[in-house]
Design a protein around this motif. Structure first.
Motif, PDB file in Angstrom:
ATOM      1  N   ILE A  85       0.857  -1.185   0.000  1.00  0.00           N
ATOM      2  CA  ILE A  85       0.000   0.000   0.000  1.00  0.00           C
ATOM      3  C   ILE A  85       0.888   1.228   0.000  1.00  0.00           C
ATOM      4  N   GLY A  86       0.584   2.194  -0.869  1.00  0.00           N
ATOM      5  CA  GLY A  86       1.301   3.460  -0.880  1.00  0.00           C
ATOM      6  C   GLY A  86       0.455   4.552  -0.252  1.00  0.00           C
ATOM      7  N   ASN A  87       1.055   5.330   0.631  1.00  0.00           N
ATOM      8  CA  ASN A  87       0.353   6.467   1.244  1.00  0.00           C
ATOM      9  C   ASN A  87       0.581   7.708   0.394  1.00  0.00           C
ATOM     10  N   VAL A  88      -0.500   8.355  -0.021  1.00  0.00           N
ATOM     11  CA  VAL A  88      -0.404   9.491  -0.937  1.00  0.00           C
ATOM     12  C   VAL A  88      -1.335  10.602  -0.445  1.00  0.00           C
ATOM     13  N   VAL A 243      -2.917   4.053  -2.052  1.00  0.00           N
ATOM     14  CA  VAL A 243      -3.003   3.508  -3.404  1.00  0.00           C
ATOM     15  C   VAL A 243      -2.499   2.073  -3.434  1.00  0.00           C
ATOM     16  N   THR A 244      -3.076   1.310  -4.328  1.00  0.00           N
ATOM     17  CA  THR A 244      -2.658  -0.076  -4.549  1.00  0.00           C
ATOM     18  C   THR A 244      -2.519  -0.307  -6.047  1.00  0.00           C
ATOM     19  N   LYS A 245      -1.722  -1.305  -6.402  1.00  0.00           N
ATOM     20  CA  LYS A 245      -1.635  -1.682  -7.811  1.00  0.00           C
ATOM     21  C   LYS A 245      -2.725  -2.709  -8.073  1.00  0.00           C
ATOM     22  N   GLY A 246      -3.762  -2.272  -8.751  1.00  0.00           N
ATOM     23  CA  GLY A 246      -4.911  -3.123  -8.971  1.00  0.00           C
ATOM     24  C   GLY A 246      -5.819  -3.153  -7.755  1.00  0.00           C
ATOM     25  N   THR A 247      -6.879  -3.923  -7.855  1.00  0.00           N
ATOM     26  CA  THR A 247      -7.836  -4.038  -6.756  1.00  0.00           C
ATOM     27  C   THR A 247      -7.171  -4.738  -5.573  1.00  0.00           C
ATOM     28  N   PRO A 248      -7.213  -4.150  -4.391  1.00  0.00           N
ATOM     29  CA  PRO A 248      -6.538  -4.767  -3.252  1.00  0.00           C
ATOM     30  C   PRO A 248      -7.213  -6.052  -2.814  1.00  0.00           C
ATOM     31  N   SER A 249      -6.410  -6.948  -2.266  1.00  0.00           N
ATOM     32  CA  SER A 249      -6.941  -8.203  -1.749  1.00  0.00           C
ATOM     33  C   SER A 249      -6.156  -8.585  -0.504  1.00  0.00           C
ATOM     34  N   GLY A 250      -6.618  -9.608   0.191  1.00  0.00           N
ATOM     35  CA  GLY A 250      -5.888 -10.098   1.351  1.00  0.00           C
ATOM     36  C   GLY A 250      -5.665  -9.036   2.409  1.00  0.00           C
ATOM     37  N   LEU A 251      -4.456  -9.008   2.965  1.00  0.00           N
ATOM     38  CA  LEU A 251      -4.142  -8.083   4.052  1.00  0.00           C
ATOM     39  C   LEU A 251      -4.269  -6.625   3.630  1.00  0.00           C
ATOM     40  N   ALA A 252      -3.896  -6.316   2.392  1.00  0.00           N
ATOM     41  CA  ALA A 252      -3.996  -4.927   1.919  1.00  0.00           C
ATOM     42  C   ALA A 252      -5.448  -4.458   1.948  1.00  0.00           C
ATOM     43  N   ALA A 253      -6.358  -5.310   1.472  1.00  0.00           N
ATOM     44  CA  ALA A 253      -7.781  -4.961   1.481  1.00  0.00           C
ATOM     45  C   ALA A 253      -8.294  -4.818   2.911  1.00  0.00           C
TER      46      ALA A 253
END
Length: 279
Positions: A85-88, A243-253
């Motif tokens: 995950i990127g913080n923006v 921001v995420t690359k593509g739809t987030p899943s797993g822990l990122a989601a």
């Protein structure tokens, strides 16, 4: 039961069903294991760390690392896979999505940007035009805005800073940039420290970093408060995103869903502005 389990687990919840009692128990943001790497905006960094600490405290098998570096690094890292995950601390621009395709932005809150001066500076109110002229170099002496006869030392952020991008968009209205001779700093904390140590300095930072070591002049008579930012009376309010690359899943989601949850938004509201007013 199946749709409820699917939806709940997608939101980071653990679902259990008692056949004898015919009841469903949903516990949110537990049973999370693995490693999550997050980085970017120094504005969002303390918020992300607070959220990570809460999640790691209730999930012993979970490791979350939070890094700074600025919004630009958050964008690059999310695209490259260095960060899950990127913080923006600004909205993605076309140049971002052209250079780093596939990024998806998720808004988690809002933030006011404040102009700061030294606590000994007598200037307590600036117009929007004066802010523009100071940071673009047209006004060079404090006496031009009711202060002492002394040169103004403009402080700024590094080129990849989301705070800088948002400030130039909001305060300079995309009609100008901070003058090239301004002293750059790589974080909100360093910006604040520089202004606190120089009686003739001026800078800008996230409202969440504002404390008694520096002073935030009113802008056109409006005080720099969260209430004024939330009502949009304050002129400089920006979006906080991850921001995420593509739809987030797993822990990122799950992490993003936590930030957007009632509990996560309470964390946001401690220093920033939630997605909607908390009851």
């Amino acid at each position: 039961m199946v749709p409820l389990r699917f939806v709940s687990e997608a939101l980071g919840a653990e679902v259990s069903y008692s056949a004898s009692a015919k009841t469903v128990t949903i516990t949110y943001f537990t049973n999370m294991t693995g490693t999550l790497k997050i980085g970017g905006s120094t504005t969002i960094q303390p918020l992300a760390q607070a959220a990570a600490d809460k999640l790691m405290a209730r999930n012993k098998g979970l490791s979350i690392t939070i890094a700074g570096g600025g919004s630009g690094e958050g964008i690059k890292g999310a695209h490259a896979g260095t960060f899950n995950i990127g913080n923006v601390s600004r909205d993605l621009e076309k140049s971002d999505t052209d250079t780093y395709p596939g990024l998806i932005s998720h808004t988690i809150g809002y933030d006011g940007i404040v102009v700061i001066v030294n606590t000994n500076n007598p200037v307590s109110d600036l117009t929007k035009e004066q802010v523009f002229d100071i940071f673009t170099g047209k006004i060079k002496n404090w006496k031009e805005v009711g202060g002492s006869d002394a040169a103004i030392f403009v402080q700024t952020r590094e080129a990849s800073s989301g705070t800088l991008t948002a400030f130039e968009e909001l305060a300079l209205e995309k009609k100008g940039t901070v003058l090239a001779t301004a002293t750059p700093h790589t974080s909100n904390g360093l910006m604040k420290q520089a202004v606190a140590q120089n009686g003739n300095a001026i800078g800008f930072l996230s409202m969440g970093y504002l404390d008694k070591t520096v002073k935030a002049p009113k802008i056109a008579g409006i005080e720099a408060t969260q209430a004024n930012a939330l009502s949009k009376a304050w002129p400089y309010v920006r979006t906080l995103n991850v921001v995420t690359k593509g739809t987030p899943s797993g822990l990122a989601a799950q992490f993003i869903n936590f930030l957007k949850s009632f509990e996560g938004q309470l964390l946001v509201s401690e220093d920033y502005l939630p997605l909607k007013a908390q009851d």
